[in-house]
Write an enzyme that holds these catalytic residues in place. Structure first.
Site, mmCIF file in Angstrom:
data_model
loop_
_atom_site.group_PDB
_atom_site.id
_atom_site.type_symbol
_atom_site.label_atom_id
_atom_site.label_comp_id
_atom_site.label_asym_id
_atom_site.label_seq_id
_atom_site.Cartn_x
_atom_site.Cartn_y
_atom_site.Cartn_z
ATOM 1 N N ASN A 1 0.814 -1.221 0.000
ATOM 2 C CA ASN A 1 0.000 0.000 0.000
ATOM 3 C C ASN A 1 0.849 1.273 0.000
ATOM 4 O O ASN A 1 0.578 2.210 -0.757
ATOM 5 C CB ASN A 1 -0.949 -0.001 1.206
ATOM 6 C CG ASN A 1 -1.915 -1.163 1.154
ATOM 7 O OD1 ASN A 1 -1.979 -1.883 0.145
ATOM 8 N ND2 ASN A 1 -2.667 -1.381 2.226
ATOM 9 N N THR B 1 -14.564 38.600 -31.780
ATOM 10 C CA THR B 1 -15.415 38.207 -30.659
ATOM 11 C C THR B 1 -16.644 37.601 -31.333
ATOM 12 O O THR B 1 -17.040 38.049 -32.417
ATOM 13 C CB THR B 1 -15.832 39.416 -29.779
ATOM 14 O OG1 THR B 1 -16.553 40.339 -30.581
ATOM 15 C CG2 THR B 1 -14.633 40.113 -29.155
ATOM 16 N N HIS B 2 -17.194 36.587 -30.756
ATOM 17 C CA HIS B 2 -18.314 35.832 -31.368
ATOM 18 C C HIS B 2 -17.925 35.288 -32.744
ATOM 19 O O HIS B 2 -18.787 35.067 -33.586
ATOM 20 C CB HIS B 2 -19.572 36.700 -31.498
ATOM 21 C CG HIS B 2 -19.912 37.461 -30.264
ATOM 22 N ND1 HIS B 2 -20.778 37.010 -29.303
ATOM 23 C CD2 HIS B 2 -19.459 38.663 -29.810
ATOM 24 C CE1 HIS B 2 -20.865 37.890 -28.324
ATOM 25 N NE2 HIS B 2 -20.063 38.906 -28.599
ATOM 26 N N SER C 1 -6.713 13.270 -48.765
ATOM 27 C CA SER C 1 -7.947 12.487 -48.789
ATOM 28 C C SER C 1 -7.785 11.396 -49.837
ATOM 29 O O SER C 1 -7.134 11.596 -50.856
ATOM 30 C CB SER C 1 -9.119 13.398 -49.152
ATOM 31 O OG SER C 1 -10.170 12.653 -49.718
ATOM 32 N N LYS D 1 -7.503 17.840 -51.303
ATOM 33 C CA LYS D 1 -7.564 18.045 -49.849
ATOM 34 C C LYS D 1 -6.212 18.025 -49.156
ATOM 35 O O LYS D 1 -5.336 17.234 -49.479
ATOM 36 C CB LYS D 1 -8.446 16.954 -49.195
ATOM 37 C CG LYS D 1 -9.917 17.070 -49.482
ATOM 38 C CD LYS D 1 -10.548 18.372 -49.027
ATOM 39 C CE LYS D 1 -10.804 18.413 -47.551
ATOM 40 N NZ LYS D 1 -11.791 17.455 -47.106
ATOM 41 N N GLU E 1 -6.828 18.718 -35.391
ATOM 42 C CA GLU E 1 -8.110 18.032 -35.184
ATOM 43 C C GLU E 1 -7.980 16.911 -34.151
ATOM 44 O O GLU E 1 -8.824 16.737 -33.278
ATOM 45 C CB GLU E 1 -8.613 17.436 -36.498
ATOM 46 C CG GLU E 1 -9.131 18.444 -37.488
ATOM 47 C CD GLU E 1 -9.536 17.765 -38.784
ATOM 48 O OE1 GLU E 1 -10.721 17.472 -38.954
ATOM 49 O OE2 GLU E 1 -8.645 17.498 -39.627
HETATM 50 N N1 ARG Z 1 -1.783 -3.234 -7.421
HETATM 51 C C1 ARG Z 1 -2.130 -2.480 -6.268
HETATM 52 C C2 ARG Z 1 -2.502 -1.029 -6.658
HETATM 53 O O1 ARG Z 1 -2.280 -0.684 -7.765
HETATM 54 C C3 ARG Z 1 -0.963 -2.481 -5.332
HETATM 55 C C4 ARG Z 1 -1.343 -2.420 -3.900
HETATM 56 C C5 ARG Z 1 -2.074 -3.664 -3.524
HETATM 57 N N2 ARG Z 1 -2.303 -3.718 -2.119
HETATM 58 C C6 ARG Z 1 -3.134 -4.627 -1.603
HETATM 59 N N3 ARG Z 1 -3.259 -4.630 -0.341
HETATM 60 N N4 ARG Z 1 -3.810 -5.435 -2.350
HETATM 61 O O2 ARG Z 1 -3.004 -0.275 -5.892
#
Ligand code: ARG
Length: 463
Positions: free
Chosen positions: A116, A161-162, A283, A289, A296
């Protein structure tokens, strides 16, 4: 990528049954998050180095881990690494490869860390680097516009403008208007980088860790400005990604507006500019063209980036603290924003460096739209006529011009005097396009002299 090679999952101790095969593929992120590998390895090296400093790893263990990670980095860079879906993501693929390579010591890398805080760190390191690349591309485009403004500081075109002819302006002034947009964009990115450059590592899963970690040291090794203050926030915050997406959406929106002008200006009806063959396509059916595909397409791609901003906001809107798997969905929008933005900025800088300007057509267009009508009104005000009355007098003169297909400067002095006796022969000085633009000679005005000065200031601001 091997889908079938079953690999031991680092987390499967409490499980008695294997993951459903479809679920394995459904939940895996390695197909896209492998893009973060360099940052994942950079973060791991710093983490291991910090663990050694605080005595959790020995010098020898740290050295083995660092050497192993560097070997893996090379293998990935040369395409020799075998990514496995059953190892879910970039983190577990690399960690597992490390253990295979150096043995049991590899299993110590994850001490005091969680995926995490690891992913939150990777994405910040990655985004920080990408913001730097984008700032360089942006600066190249800014410089191109400044050069163009310098070259065309006294080229007269109708200002709109516009989308109706309003008053004459200089093309250089118009280019500098887009420069101002892009200058603010650069400031926004630089500002967002400050909040991106804070380190989540050390938050572990959500509450911090029991090891005597030195977060400030890890942050220093990784070049972060500071550490995230709160562990719950550190693993769950994606504000920096949303801010980046918002800044990117605004850049694309600016390029999209600019593109609209380039498309209009390069049409046969306007014929103000030529975009250069290298930036247009033909084109398959209409031989005449030359289509302005690049502007675009940039205009079209704006939709993707604006959409990704909404995706990320929506991704976050219902998430309780702290980390949730939802966050895995942040990667693909971010990656696509970066690819789209970098591509658009690059092609724009290349294209604008080769734009040729049709001064004659611009001048003619400015002349045919009564663009100096306000100048005549201002002239009458200087002769002591209240502005509203002056406006009305000029309106009558314009009507005569429309009826007889002549510009105000082509009406005779007698005709002009029939609307107001205050009009003298010097009126023709202010009815010319040159007189009109030169008269707007104050900071921010369109006079060629002002454009030259604004160019100097713009160069200073971006250097
Ligand atoms: N692949 C996860 C993400 O992108 C990584 C963290 C995963 N943590 C867990 N507790 N499953 O966030």
């Amino acid at each position: 990528m091997s889908a079938n090679t079953k690999q031991e999952k680092p987390w499967n101790g409490r499980f008695t049954e294997p993951t459903d095969q479809f679920v394995e593929a459904f939940t895996a992120s390695v197909s896209f998050d492998q893009r973060l590998y360099q940052y994942d390895i950079q973060g791991s090296i710093a983490h291991a180095t910090m663990l050694q400093k605080v005595g959790v790893l020995t010098q020898d263990e740290q050295q083995q881990i660092v050497d192993g990670l560097k070997t893996i980095e090379k293998k990935i860079a040369t395409g020799e690494f075998n990514w496995s879906i059953s190892l879910e993501d970039v983190h577990m693929n690399i960690e597992s490869a490390l253990t295979q390579l150096i043995g049991v010591t590899g299993k110590k890398l994850h001490t005091g860390r969680s995926r995490n805080d690891q992913i939150a760190t990777d994405i910040r390191l990655y985004l920080r680097a990408e913001i730097n690349h984008i700032l360089l591309e942006l600066k190249r485009l800014q410089m191109t516009l400044i050069d163009l403004a310098d070259r065309e500081s006294d080229t007269i075109m109708p200002g709109f403008t516009h989308l109706q002819t309003a008053q004459p302006v200089t093309f250089g002034h118009h280019m500098l208007a887009w420069f101002e947009n892009l200058y603010r964009d650069g400031q926004r990115l630089a500002d967002c980088k400050k909040r991106t450059n804070q380190m989540p590592l050390g938050a572990a899963a959500l509450a911090g860790t029991t090891y005597p970690i030195d977060r400030a040291y890890t942050a220093e090794l990784l070049g972060f400005d500071s550490v995230c203050e709160n562990s719950l926030d550190a693993v769950s915050d994606r504000d920096f990604a949303i801010e980046f997406s918002a800044a990117s959406a605004l850049i694309m929106t600016h390029l999209s507006r600019f593109s609209e002008e380039l498309v209009i200006w390069s049409s046969a009806q306007f014929n103000f500019i030529d975009l250069g063959d290298a930036f247009c396509t033909g084109s398959s059916i209409m031989p005449q063209k030359k289509n302005p595909d690049v502007p675009e397409l940039v205009r079209g791609k704006t939709g993707r980036v604006n959409g990704h901003l909404i995706s990320l906001l929506t991704l976050m809107k219902s998430q309780p603290l702290a980390y949730n798997k939802d966050n895995q969905e942040d990667k693909e929008p971010i990656f696509d924003i970066i690819d789209t933005l970098r591509g658009s900025l690059k092609v724009y800088a290349d294209m604008m460096a080769q734009v040729t300007v049709n001064k004659k057509a611009m001048y003619q267009a400015a002349k045919s739209g009564f663009s100096t009508a306000t100048d005549l009104a201002d002239y009458l005000v200087r002769a002591d006529i209240p502005f509203r009355d002056a406006h009305d007098i000029v309106g009558q003169a314009v009507r005569l011009g429309v009826e007889t297909c002549r510009d105000l400067s082509e009406l005779t002095l007698d005709e002009l005097q029939s609307f107001s006796s205050k009009i003298q022969s010097d009126v023709f000085d202010i009815l010319t396009l040159e007189g009109s633009v030169s008269a707007r000679n104050h900071i921010g005005g369109t006079a060629p002299e002002q454009v030259k000065q604004a160019v100097v200031r713009a160069r200073e601001r971006v250097s």
